[in-house]
Design a protein around this motif. Structure first.
Motif, PDB file in Angstrom:
ATOM      1  N   MET A 104       0.847  -1.185   0.000  1.00  0.00           N
ATOM      2  CA  MET A 104       0.000   0.000   0.000  1.00  0.00           C
ATOM      3  C   MET A 104       0.887   1.242   0.000  1.00  0.00           C
ATOM      4  O   MET A 104       1.836   1.354   0.780  1.00  0.00           O
ATOM      5  CB  MET A 104      -0.917   0.018   1.211  1.00  0.00           C
ATOM      6  CG  MET A 104      -2.027   1.072   1.104  1.00  0.00           C
ATOM      7  SD  MET A 104      -3.218   0.928   2.433  1.00  0.00           S
ATOM      8  CE  MET A 104      -2.213   1.473   3.806  1.00  0.00           C
ATOM      9  N   ILE A 105       0.573   2.160  -0.901  1.00  0.00           N
ATOM     10  CA  ILE A 105       1.296   3.421  -1.012  1.00  0.00           C
ATOM     11  C   ILE A 105       0.407   4.521  -0.444  1.00  0.00           C
ATOM     12  O   ILE A 105      -0.774   4.633  -0.813  1.00  0.00           O
ATOM     13  CB  ILE A 105       1.646   3.743  -2.481  1.00  0.00           C
ATOM     14  CG1 ILE A 105       2.370   2.562  -3.135  1.00  0.00           C
ATOM     15  CG2 ILE A 105       2.479   5.011  -2.557  1.00  0.00           C
ATOM     16  CD1 ILE A 105       3.721   2.273  -2.565  1.00  0.00           C
ATOM     17  N   GLU A 113      -5.071  15.547   4.070  1.00  0.00           N
ATOM     18  CA  GLU A 113      -5.803  14.334   3.722  1.00  0.00           C
ATOM     19  C   GLU A 113      -4.819  13.224   3.338  1.00  0.00           C
ATOM     20  O   GLU A 113      -3.883  13.448   2.583  1.00  0.00           O
ATOM     21  CB  GLU A 113      -6.740  14.604   2.544  1.00  0.00           C
ATOM     22  CG  GLU A 113      -7.505  13.378   2.081  1.00  0.00           C
ATOM     23  CD  GLU A 113      -8.297  13.635   0.805  1.00  0.00           C
ATOM     24  OE1 GLU A 113      -8.912  12.675   0.292  1.00  0.00           O
ATOM     25  OE2 GLU A 113      -8.273  14.781   0.314  1.00  0.00           O
ATOM     26  N   LEU A 114      -5.043  12.030   3.874  1.00  0.00           N
ATOM     27  CA  LEU A 114      -4.192  10.883   3.582  1.00  0.00           C
ATOM     28  C   LEU A 114      -4.782  10.112   2.406  1.00  0.00           C
ATOM     29  O   LEU A 114      -5.918   9.659   2.457  1.00  0.00           O
ATOM     30  CB  LEU A 114      -4.077   9.969   4.799  1.00  0.00           C
ATOM     31  CG  LEU A 114      -3.138   8.758   4.647  1.00  0.00           C
ATOM     32  CD1 LEU A 114      -1.693   9.234   4.499  1.00  0.00           C
ATOM     33  CD2 LEU A 114      -3.276   7.817   5.843  1.00  0.00           C
ATOM     34  N   VAL A 115      -3.995   9.972   1.348  1.00  0.00           N
ATOM     35  CA  VAL A 115      -4.417   9.226   0.158  1.00  0.00           C
ATOM     36  C   VAL A 115      -3.678   7.896   0.143  1.00  0.00           C
ATOM     37  O   VAL A 115      -2.452   7.863   0.258  1.00  0.00           O
ATOM     38  CB  VAL A 115      -4.106  10.016  -1.130  1.00  0.00           C
ATOM     39  CG1 VAL A 115      -4.522   9.217  -2.353  1.00  0.00           C
ATOM     40  CG2 VAL A 115      -4.796  11.365  -1.102  1.00  0.00           C
ATOM     41  N   SER A 116      -4.414   6.786   0.028  1.00  0.00           N
ATOM     42  CA  SER A 116      -3.794   5.464   0.055  1.00  0.00           C
ATOM     43  C   SER A 116      -4.347   4.600  -1.066  1.00  0.00           C
ATOM     44  O   SER A 116      -5.547   4.652  -1.357  1.00  0.00           O
ATOM     45  CB  SER A 116      -4.049   4.768   1.398  1.00  0.00           C
ATOM     46  OG  SER A 116      -3.507   5.512   2.462  1.00  0.00           O
ATOM     47  N   TYR A 117      -3.473   3.817  -1.677  1.00  0.00           N
ATOM     48  CA  TYR A 117      -3.869   2.873  -2.720  1.00  0.00           C
ATOM     49  C   TYR A 117      -3.046   1.595  -2.558  1.00  0.00           C
ATOM     50  O   TYR A 117      -1.866   1.652  -2.217  1.00  0.00           O
ATOM     51  CB  TYR A 117      -3.613   3.430  -4.122  1.00  0.00           C
ATOM     52  CG  TYR A 117      -4.375   4.683  -4.465  1.00  0.00           C
ATOM     53  CD1 TYR A 117      -5.684   4.622  -4.928  1.00  0.00           C
ATOM     54  CD2 TYR A 117      -3.780   5.933  -4.333  1.00  0.00           C
ATOM     55  CE1 TYR A 117      -6.383   5.776  -5.258  1.00  0.00           C
ATOM     56  CE2 TYR A 117      -4.464   7.095  -4.663  1.00  0.00           C
ATOM     57  CZ  TYR A 117      -5.771   7.008  -5.116  1.00  0.00           C
ATOM     58  OH  TYR A 117      -6.447   8.157  -5.437  1.00  0.00           O
ATOM     59  N   SER A 176       3.858   0.563   2.652  1.00  0.00           N
ATOM     60  CA  SER A 176       3.521  -0.415   3.689  1.00  0.00           C
ATOM     61  C   SER A 176       3.406  -1.768   3.006  1.00  0.00           C
ATOM     62  O   SER A 176       2.477  -2.016   2.240  1.00  0.00           O
ATOM     63  CB  SER A 176       2.195  -0.046   4.371  1.00  0.00           C
ATOM     64  OG  SER A 176       2.249   1.251   4.930  1.00  0.00           O
ATOM     65  N   SER A 177       4.394  -2.631   3.237  1.00  0.00           N
ATOM     66  CA  SER A 177       4.418  -3.928   2.566  1.00  0.00           C
ATOM     67  C   SER A 177       4.904  -4.993   3.524  1.00  0.00           C
ATOM     68  O   SER A 177       5.276  -4.711   4.671  1.00  0.00           O
ATOM     69  CB  SER A 177       5.337  -3.885   1.333  1.00  0.00           C
ATOM     70  OG  SER A 177       6.689  -3.871   1.724  1.00  0.00           O
TER      71      SER A 177
END
Length: 807
Positions: A104-105, A113-117, A176-177
């Motif tokens: 997840m990046i 604002e936190l952007v996650s994908y 996050s891996s």
């Protein structure tokens, strides 16, 4: 003189509008199909050719042998091998290693604002990546990026996705891996990788940070998770170098391999051959198949040949109508050379018109069918001069040959016989013309049979019992950011909240889900057995709910129990692992021990289920109770209230795992994606079979017209003597159908042989059934009857008095 030729050609075109349209459109359709296949073939062969040093770049493949037998092939290998090879062999100029960094990046916007994908195309790589490969950097230079451990480079598309119009350089992304997460600074932006590359990545992290991981720091010759590419110096013989590479393995891990009774070798794969010639385990992306490309090349030439032969048939069939014209021209002093020129100019005009229309149909097909055909760079191929050079050379060579034959035939009529009223009865040779029809229908029936068998195999794979339940299974990407710091606690909270909803049956966490290749493999042996051999097994981390969620059948023993601490050291195996370890029955395996160094007790045996598509054989799988090592959450739904269930799951997911991106897919759709390439092949063959049979029918129509014209007097005499319309139609149709019958006899064994070869690539395959050939034959005969029936009935209904007067 040339103006006269053109004028006469134009008048003949307008005089016979219908037949002219058939001739031009039939040839145009075959040219369009040929161009469509050719650009697909060129696209497949163009993979990785854009790299400046492509001819000197090789990927290392790792082959395992046991007792002289090749047991495993993999394109992932040790991270320590590349530095050792470069140090040992001066022929190696540079190297680059890649390791998956999927995870997840996250990025925090200036607004907070936190952007996650969740990203699936992320890799760790050496700083030499942009030196070995020619991926163009748009910001910064190749000799500066990825040298710091906390650095990352991204393509333009990802820069736009995460940062919009902001300058991405210097911005921080959090990874996050499962391997080596942390904060990374964007140091460069590169152009989006072309589609005709065997590897694509959206994020490239410095490999230095990964190698700080204790597992890699101490296991350089034990962890095979790296794709390794070598850049050889110009003039180096890859074959000679490959023969010496195994000495590096022997030097570093030779003793350990002897323990497992394994011999390993390195094989150098040329970069440009990877896409079409490499079908090994753990490929970076699914590759194409050279066999399919060769078949499509054959199909392209068959369809183009059908179009040419159809044109020849129709041209010579029209010759009877031009016989008196030829007779008068010869009587008035025209030489054969002049007549050849005249008819050649006419043919040239017809062919040029067909080429222009064919190119237009080709461009239209690219727009309409681009999604179903899915070529790698369809429209950019239009700018490739080699594509047009090869395609137009073949096309123009064909139409010159097809134009000369009718010109010579039509110019050979005898003027005295024609002016006396004796029309030529064997224009172009009836046997030769029927042979052309036989060839056309042989090719068409071959494509019909191929289409039927390909669709049968596709249906067979999609309809087989998978040994598990994939329906109503919603898959959510597992969180990478934990709320409490404990995956077990957070997942328990998520399970309790979701299971409270009556539409949810089960929830389970696992490292893999069906439809994906398992990259985690180990060599395990059976303990307490003399001379036990090591077996390569796929490993899957699951929790205690995995087996009931997927409705996998337990053949012996029991499921994992979260209350039993000892189950963390226990395993469950599938039937393939049962056989690999040499157990006679499932019951015999219970409480036996398997493993590498530390023995693990078998507590259960489950049936074989298809982890991947039916193109792949079932492999030994070992399940371990490691719920915290999970990449996916499977939610088994009870009803069809999908929209409401997804909304509920997203709300609970964000409560349980704040800061994580909620991404999901349905397992049945995901599993069917494995058959996408086969569906594309089936679609291609269906369309091209339709084109081929349509053009072949035009050829048969030409034969029908010729036969009806040639037998006008015979038909008139038969009718005067009392023959019925039905008997005349039967007489003409029988002659038309003979070439089709011969074509069925010729096409059937050819199709059987070719399709038997094609089915060898599938671990589970359908049988080629007799009814397939019967259906293809009946279909061909039916189409042929429909094609010739109009002309036959028209000839049979002609007034016999008029027919005899005309003769």
């Amino acid at each position: 003189m040339m103006q006269n030729y053109i004028t006469v050609a134009w008048r003949n075109l307008l005089k016979n509008k219908a037949i002219s349209f058939i001739m031009i459109f039939g040839l145009a359709a075959s040219i369009a199909a040929f161009l469509l296949i050719t650009q697909y073939v060129f696209s497949e062969f163009s993979y990785d050719e854009f790299h400046t040093g492509a001819d000197n770049i090789y990927r290392i493949r790792l082959d395992d042998y046991k007792q002289g037998v090749l047991t495993n092939i993999s394109v992932i290998s040790y991270h320590a091998e590349a530095p050792a090879i470069k140090e040992t062999f001066p022929e190696v100029e540079d190297f680059v290693r890649l390791h998956r960094a999927d995870g997840m990046i996250s990025y925090r916007k200036p607004s907070g604002e936190l952007v996650s994908y969740h990203e699936k195309k992320a890799f760790y790589a050496d700083s030499s990546l942009f030196d070995v490969f020619s991926f163009p950097l748009l910001k910064d230079s190749a000799n500066q990026v990825l040298r710091r451990p906390e650095s990352v480079v991204i393509p333009e598309s990802m820069a736009q996705k995460y940062f919009g119009r902001q300058n991405p350089i210097g911005k921080t992304l959090r990874l996050s891996s499962d391997w080596q997460g942390g904060d990374y600074v964007v140091e460069g932006v590169f152009a989006d990788i072309p589609m005709n590359s065997h590897i694509h990545f959206d994020f490239v992290f410095s490999i230095q940070n990964l190698l700080k991981n204790q597992q890699f720091a101490t296991g350089g010759w034990y962890w095979t998770n790296f794709y390794t590419y070598l850049l050889l110096r110009a003039g180096t013989s890859p074959e000679a170098l490959q023969n010496r590479l195994s000495s590096v393995i022997e030097k570093h891990i030779g003793k350990q391999l002897k323990k497992y009774k394994v011999r390993q070798t390195f094989v150098l794969q040329p970069l440009r051959s990877i896409h079409l010639h490499s079908q090994t385990a753990s490929e970076v992306e699914p590759n194409g198949k050279i066999g399919i490309v060769y078949v499509l090349i054959l199909v392209a030439f068959l369809i183009l040949a059908i179009g040419w032969l159809n044109y020849i048939n129709l041209s010579t069939a029209r010759g009877i109508e031009r016989a008196k014209e030829v007779g008068f021209r010869k009587a008035l002093g025209s030489e054969k050379r002049q007549l050849i020129q005249q008819f050649f100019v006419e043919s040239l005009g017809f062919n040029l018109l067909s080429v222009f229309i064919g190119i237009g149909l080709f461009l239209l097909a690219l727009v309409i069918f681009s999604d179903s055909i899915q070529t790698t760079n369809s429209f950019s191929m239009l700018l490739n001069p080699l594509f047009w050079t090869v395609s137009l050379t073949v096309i123009f060579l064909g139409f010159f040959l097809s134009a000369f034959y009718p010109a010579f035939v039509l110019s050979s009529f005898k003027p005295i016989a024609i002016l006396k009223g004796y029309l030529p009865k064997q224009t172009g040779g009836e046997s030769f013309r029927k042979s052309l029809v036989v060839f056309q229908f042989t090719a068409s029936i071959f494509l019909i049979i191929a289409t039927l068998v390909i669709n049968q195999q596709l249906a067979f794979m999609q309809q087989q019992d998978l040994g598990m339940n994939i329906n109503q299974q919603l898959i959510v990407k597992a969180p990478k950011i934990l709320r409490t710091g404990s995956f077990t606690n957070d997942i328990r909270f998520f399970k309790d909240r979701t299971l409270a909803d009556t539409d949810v049956r089960h929830v389970t966490a696992s490292s893999e889900v069906p439809g994906q290749e398992i990259f985690w493999t180990v060599e395990w042996q059976r303990f307490h057995q003399a001379a036990a051999d090591y077996k390569l097994c796929s490993m899957m981390a699951v929790d205690e709910d995995f087996i009931p969620t997927y409705n996998i059948k337990l053949l012996a023993g029991r499921n994992f129990n979260k209350e039993l601490v000892l189950d963390n050291e226990a395993v469950i195996i599938n039937e393939s692992a049962l056989k690999a370890f040499g157990f006679a029955t499932a019951e015999q395996a219970i409480n036996q021990e398997v493993g590498n160094v530390i023995p693990k007790k078998i507590v259960g045996v489950v049936n074989d289920f298809h982890q991947q598509s039916l193109k792949t054989a079932n492999r030994p799988i070992i399940f371990q109770h490691i719920p915290w090592n999970s990449s996916f959450l499977t939610i088994a739904l009870r009803s069809n209230h999908v929209g409401e269930s997804i909304a509920m799951l997203e709300k609970v997911y964000h409560e349980a795992f704040p800061g994580n991106a909620f991404e999901f897919f349905f397992l049945d759709d995901h599993f069917q994606q494995q058959y996408k390439s086969d569906e594309r092949v089936a679609a291609l063959f269906s369309w091209f079979a339709l084109v081929a049979i349509s053009i072949a029918c035009l050829g048969l129509l030409g034969l029908a017209m010729f036969t009806a014209k040639n037998r006008t007097k015979e038909i008139g005499i038969r009718k005067v003597l009392g023959a019925s319309v039905g008997s005349v139609v039967m007489l003409l149709s029988r002659d038309f159908l003979r070439p089709v019958g011969v074509a069925i006899i010729l096409a059937s064994p050819l199709a059987w042989y070719a399709l038997t070869w094609w089915l060898q690539d599938f671990a589970y395959k359908t049988d080629i059934k007799l009814w397939t050939f019967l259906v293809a034959g009946v279909l061909a005969i039916g189409i042929a009857l429909v094609t010739v029936s109009f002309q036959s009935v028209k000839a049979a209904l002609m007034n016999p008095v008029k027919s005899l007067r005309g003769e």
